[in-house]
Scaffold this active site. Structure first.
Site: not given
Ligand code: APR
Ligand code: PHB
Length: 390
Positions: A72, A297
């Protein structure tokens, strides 16, 4: 029994560290309290930074990730009926992220470990870490009713937020920092094609929503919900109807719905324990820190911890040098806090906060408008989203 590095926890952090050590010829044993099936049943985020991809390659488990992972180059932010693209690739010199479920990362690592013949003990109960202040630490545990002791040089605490390792550090040697957010995420996994080619983060007055994916045929969607809500109150029809309300008209029209195959609610939390080392015990991944999922994350931070810890252990065993081990906590925490900051900021930017009041709401609006109007602001988001350097 004896090994060089005792690894507690067979999540991504423990399995990745184990794989890197095994390939470097350093003995290690993984102790996991659950079964492999249970570990593989957990659904978590699925966005990998380049640094994590590189490390998985180095561990020899990158093949399926490169074949099936979706590259992406941007993300979209849906707001006030429109969509704003953050061009990760264009803003940050050709960088991208790879969308590949954490469950698949874990499966690849488990298969590689089985193939390597390195030992793992699943359903290891009551693990207790001892002697971390001295030269000869050990881990006591029970397996199939039998008491065992594992002697080692080092203990890697990769046992997640609820693990035993952080709890074995004396309270006077550990400082913790925490923020609990006044909402959770209700997640649904469904075998329907993703609504859009890229992830959509939606800020809406009814609450945040996220459109993510696992593959071209499997989607993962989330809704901000209150902490009082229960999964049973959210039949599929209610979930899809609420998601449609929070998306821009184009996404709402394109959404394909279908029966959920998993549905769960997770609270949002920021947490850091310092330092990440106590004597011969080294904490890595969720055992030392938690981020809210808004910045994707969690797994990436586990990977950077493992990078630093593996390099340090390698220098110790290959060259007898301990600078890396001594610097581990400080090095890891520097990156951890930056990811904590980013995850907190993304959470603040996109969610509805029941207690922020009119001033807080206006500041949030200004922050969003600044982001859409400023290439510099977008570059800051992009730099953090694709991952800061190790
Ligand atoms: N003894 C042995 N194993 C334990 C113990 C214990 N006392 N306590 C916990 N564990 C195991 C858990 O069952 C789990 O499999 O440790 C593992 C920790 O794995 P994760 O929670 O996945 O943590 P980590 O490997 O640091 O992964 C970090 O992956 O799991 C996500 O949200 C997490 O995205 C983050 C990233
Ligand atoms: C997910 O796919 O589960 C996902 C993606 C991005 C996030 C959080 C979760 O920020």
């Amino acid at each position: 029994m004896r090994t060089q590095v005792a690894i507690i926890g067979a999540g991504p952090a423990g399995l990745l560290l184990g794989q890197l050590l095994t390939r470097a010829g350093i003995d290690n044993l993984i102790l996991e309290q659950r079964t492999p099936e249970y570990v593989l049943g957990r659904i978590r985020a699925g966005v990998l930074e380049q640094g994590a991809v590189d490390l998985l390659d180095e561990a020899g488990v990158g093949a399926r990730l490169h074949a099936e992972g979706l590259v992406h180059g941007g993300i979209e932010i849906s707001w006030a009926g429109g969509r704003h693209r953050i061009d990760l690739n264009g803003l940050i010199g050709g960088k991208h992220v790879v969308v590949y479920g954490q469950t698949e990362v874990t499966r690849d690592l488990m298969e590689a470990r089985a193939a390597s013949g390195a030992p793992s003990v699943y359903e290891a109960e009551d693990a207790r870490v001892q002697g971390i202040d001295g030269e000869r630490p050990s881990v006591r545990y029970r397996h199939r009713g039998e008491a065992r002791t594992l002697e080692c040089d080092f203990v890697a605490g990769c046992d997640g937020f609820h693990g035993v390792c952080r709890q074995s550090v004396p309270a006077s040697s550990l400082r913790t920092y925490e923020r609990v957010y006044p909402f959770g995420w209700l997640g649904v996994l469904a075998d329907v094609p993703p609504v859009s080619a890229e992830l959509i983060y939606a800020s809406h007055e009814r609450g945040f929503a996220l459109c993510s994916m696992r593959s071209r045929t499997r989607s993962r969607y989330y809704l901000q919900c209150t902490l009082a809500e229960r999964v049973e109150e959210w039949p599929d029809e209610r979930f899809w109807a609420e998601l449609v309300r929070r998306l821009d008209p184009r996404a709402a029209a394109d959404l394909v719905t279908g029966p959920s195959i998993e549905k769960s609610i997770a609270p949002l939390r920021s947490f850091v324990a310092e330092p990440m080392r106590c004597g011969r015990l080294f904490l890595a991944g969720d055992a030392a820190h938690i981020v809210p999922p808004t910045g994707a994350k969690g797994l990436n931070l586990a990977a950077s911890d493992v990078r630093y810890l593996f390099d340090a252990l390698l220098a110790h065993y290959r060259h007898g040098r301990d600078e890396g081990l001594n610097a581990y906590s400080e090095r890891a925490l520097r990156r951890v806090w930056k990811a904590e900051r980013f995850s907190w900021w993304m959470t603040l930017l996109l969610h509805r906060f029941p207690d922020h009041g009119p001033f807080g709401d206006k500041i949030q609006l200004a922050e969003l408008q600044y982001l859409f109007d400023s290439r510099a602001a977008q570059a800051v988001l992009a730099e953090n989203y694709v991952g800061l350097p190790y």
